[in-house]
Design a protein around this motif. Sequence first.
Motif, PDB file in Angstrom:
ATOM      1  N   THR A  42       0.867  -1.264   0.021  1.00 32.42           N
ATOM      2  CA  THR A  42       0.009  -0.006   0.080  1.00 32.42           C
ATOM      3  C   THR A  42       0.801   1.216  -0.117  1.00 32.42           C
ATOM      4  N   VAL A 169       0.995  -9.548  15.453  1.00 29.38           N
ATOM      5  CA  VAL A 169       0.387 -11.010  15.618  1.00 29.38           C
ATOM      6  C   VAL A 169       1.406 -11.796  14.878  1.00 29.38           C
ATOM      7  N   ASP A 301       3.396  -8.403  -3.127  1.00 32.33           N
ATOM      8  CA  ASP A 301       2.072  -8.480  -2.988  1.00 32.33           C
ATOM      9  C   ASP A 301       1.799  -9.989  -2.871  1.00 32.33           C
TER      10      ASP A 301
HETATM   11  C1  LIG Z   1       5.144  -1.347  -6.018  1.00 31.45           C
HETATM   12  C2  LIG Z   1       3.550  -1.692  -6.185  1.00 31.45           C
HETATM   13  C3  LIG Z   1       2.924  -1.011  -7.285  1.00 31.45           C
HETATM   14  C4  LIG Z   1       1.683  -1.457  -7.436  1.00 31.45           C
HETATM   15  N1  LIG Z   1       0.809  -0.560  -8.189  1.00 31.45           N
HETATM   16  C5  LIG Z   1      -0.624  -0.667  -8.262  1.00 31.45           C
HETATM   17  C6  LIG Z   1      -1.260   0.112  -9.430  1.00 31.45           C
HETATM   18  O1  LIG Z   1      -0.762   1.017  -9.864  1.00 31.45           O
HETATM   19  N2  LIG Z   1      -2.764  -0.180  -9.019  1.00 31.45           N
HETATM   20  C7  LIG Z   1      -3.205  -1.011  -8.420  1.00 31.45           C
HETATM   21  O2  LIG Z   1      -4.764  -1.378  -8.421  1.00 31.45           O
HETATM   22  N3  LIG Z   1      -2.509  -1.981  -7.689  1.00 31.45           N
HETATM   23  C8  LIG Z   1      -1.174  -1.707  -7.436  1.00 31.45           C
HETATM   24  N4  LIG Z   1      -0.342  -2.489  -6.755  1.00 31.45           N
HETATM   25  C9  LIG Z   1      -1.067  -3.499  -5.790  1.00 31.45           C
HETATM   26  C10 LIG Z   1      -1.978  -2.828  -4.562  1.00 31.45           C
HETATM   27  O3  LIG Z   1      -1.004  -1.811  -4.157  1.00 31.45           O
HETATM   28  C11 LIG Z   1      -1.808  -4.106  -3.644  1.00 31.45           C
HETATM   29  O4  LIG Z   1      -2.526  -5.002  -4.136  1.00 31.45           O
HETATM   30  C12 LIG Z   1      -2.537  -3.569  -2.252  1.00 31.45           C
HETATM   31  O5  LIG Z   1      -1.763  -2.433  -1.830  1.00 31.45           O
HETATM   32  C13 LIG Z   1      -2.340  -4.855  -1.373  1.00 31.45           C
HETATM   33  O6  LIG Z   1      -2.818  -4.042  -0.094  1.00 31.45           O
HETATM   34  P1  LIG Z   1      -2.840  -4.991   1.300  1.00 31.45           P
HETATM   35  O7  LIG Z   1      -3.551  -4.442   2.308  1.00 31.45           O
HETATM   36  O8  LIG Z   1      -3.343  -6.375   0.625  1.00 31.45           O
HETATM   37  O9  LIG Z   1      -1.219  -5.356   1.369  1.00 31.45           O
HETATM   38  P2  LIG Z   1      -0.257  -4.551   2.252  1.00 31.45           P
HETATM   39  O10 LIG Z   1      -0.094  -3.182   1.731  1.00 31.45           O
HETATM   40  O11 LIG Z   1       1.427  -5.156   1.931  1.00 31.45           O
HETATM   41  O12 LIG Z   1      -0.510  -4.390   3.719  1.00 31.45           O
HETATM   42  C14 LIG Z   1      -0.316  -5.546   4.526  1.00 31.45           C
HETATM   43  C15 LIG Z   1      -0.279  -5.076   5.814  1.00 31.45           C
HETATM   44  O13 LIG Z   1      -0.234  -5.957   6.801  1.00 31.45           O
HETATM   45  C16 LIG Z   1       0.841  -5.600   7.961  1.00 31.45           C
HETATM   46  N5  LIG Z   1       1.245  -6.770   8.584  1.00 31.45           N
HETATM   47  C17 LIG Z   1       2.206  -7.698   8.225  1.00 31.45           C
HETATM   48  N6  LIG Z   1       2.358  -8.636   9.004  1.00 31.45           N
HETATM   49  C18 LIG Z   1       1.561  -8.410  10.144  1.00 31.45           C
HETATM   50  C19 LIG Z   1       1.330  -8.949  11.384  1.00 31.45           C
HETATM   51  N7  LIG Z   1       1.961  -9.940  11.857  1.00 31.45           N
HETATM   52  N8  LIG Z   1       0.315  -8.460  12.169  1.00 31.45           N
HETATM   53  C20 LIG Z   1      -0.072  -7.166  11.924  1.00 31.45           C
HETATM   54  N9  LIG Z   1       0.004  -6.646  10.622  1.00 31.45           N
HETATM   55  C21 LIG Z   1       1.002  -7.087   9.612  1.00 31.45           C
HETATM   56  C22 LIG Z   1       1.889  -5.142   7.103  1.00 31.45           C
HETATM   57  O14 LIG Z   1       2.653  -4.175   7.972  1.00 31.45           O
HETATM   58  C23 LIG Z   1       1.102  -4.061   6.041  1.00 31.45           C
HETATM   59  O15 LIG Z   1       0.902  -2.938   6.498  1.00 31.45           O
HETATM   60  C24 LIG Z   1       0.967  -2.151  -6.546  1.00 31.45           C
HETATM   61  C25 LIG Z   1       1.696  -3.129  -5.604  1.00 31.45           C
HETATM   62  C26 LIG Z   1       3.114  -2.787  -5.428  1.00 31.45           C
HETATM   63  C27 LIG Z   1       3.960  -3.289  -4.420  1.00 31.45           C
END
Ligand SMILES: Cc1cc2nc3c(=O)[nH]c(=O)nc-3n(C[C@H](O)[C@H](O)[C@H](O)COP(=O)(O)OP(=O)(O)OC[C@H]3O[C@@H](n4cnc5c(N)ncnc54)[C@H](O)[C@@H]3O)c2cc1C
Length: 361
Positions: A42, A169, A301
């Motif tokens: 994110t 966690v 991701d």
């Molecule tokens: C470089 C990049 C560019 C991208 N560009 C695009 C785009 O242009 N358009 C689009 O649609 N998508 C894009 N994506 C994809 C999109 O951003 C992701 O699919 C999305 O942000 C994923 O969000 P998430 O909350 O699933 O994961 P994350 O953002 O990775 O969040 C996971 C969270 O869990 C937390 N966590 C981990 N372990 C623990 C624990 N043990 N206890 C508590 N918390 C924990 C972490 O700290 C983190 O904050 C991109 C991704 C990347 C990496």
Amino acid sequence: MSIAVIGGGIAGAALAWRLRRLDPDVEITLFVGHHSVRGDATGASGGMVRGFETDAESCLVASESMAELAADPALRDWADYREVGSHYFLEPGSADMEALASIVEARLPGSLTWSAVEDLPGPCPVRGLPEGTVAVVERQGGYFSPHRLRTSMTGELLRSRVEVSQELVTGVLPDGTLQGVDPAHAKGFRAVVVAAGAWTPHLLLDHDPVAGGFRTKAIQYVRCPVAPPGLGAFTDETSGLYGRPLADGGLLLGIPTDRWGVDPDGVGVDPSLIGTLLEVASERLHLDLEPSGVEGFSSSDCYHREPGLALRDLEQGSPVFTFTGGSGGAAKTVLAASRTAAAGLLDRLAAAHPGGSQAQR
Ligand SMILES: Cc1cc2nc3c(=O)[nH]c(=O)nc-3n(C[C@H](O)[C@H](O)[C@H](O)COP(=O)(O)OP(=O)(O)OC[C@H]3O[C@@H](n4cnc5c(N)ncnc54)[C@H](O)[C@@H]3O)c2cc1C
């Protein structure tokens, strides 16, 4: 009823925010951990958004998300949405354009047009495309800041008495027990949703993530100091290049990686990929840049064998669910996906505990 959501990325924050809006009486604890916010997907995300996708299911979720963002001034502000438009280039015959265009048109009327690239009414910002390439042009599309949106949503959760815990966690057992947290927090949730992006597979204890369909993958971008004029957000399937302008006049560019199974705590930059990317950028955007003139960065991701951010059961009878699997594209689908997931979860819990009032579910 109490629900634990683990992960403070856009997936976890949006799910908790939807749950709170759907049922103000549900008790929610959002575990955000203490990973660097810039290290998660994110924080690193390009945030490119549009309605068009090349399969009908993703196109529906992306269009619904784009429509909600376009219609809601508060969300647009929270997300710092920039409507710079979107171009998507694909090989002719590789998608059912009539069906996909009608999905977008029903939700974002008048936003999408498509034609062969030679028939575009104005100059095409991307060069050297093979003849007959289909150009999908969307007026309502561009980019937003997933980091800003999750921060705004988390702030709203705090204002509405949701507990936001920074406890880390360390694992979740299939019976819903949380490890690594204060014993008062470890048990008793009716549902535990692991929404920890690429960290999710490591958190699911006594569970084979590969059998569950989850894998991690690196995503790498470069920041370029200049952008060709008139270029909005774009994805060129014919070369793999994608990107969008930066607010400071620069350009964010990416190209797919094949680095599967990465550790989300240690995703480095692959210098060879920067070289490949700059070659493609030279051909498609006429940008001649040296590797020393760009800044590379990467994150990771969580991918699922059936791609898409969705609520999934861990196993039958378990109170543990996952909400991840965005497969590199969850920013553009998170608004609709979180709405569907929150409603589905509350329905599931109501069915499992019949007779409870809305507030007691
Ligand atoms: C470089 C990049 C560019 C991208 N560009 C695009 C785009 O242009 N358009 C689009 O649609 N998508 C894009 N994506 C994809 C999109 O951003 C992701 O699919 C999305 O942000 C994923 O969000 P998430 O909350 O699933 O994961 P994350 O953002 O990775 O969040 C996971 C969270 O869990 C937390 N966590 C981990 N372990 C623990 C624990 N043990 N206890 C508590 N918390 C924990 C972490 O700290 C983190 O904050 C991109 C991704 C990347 C990496």
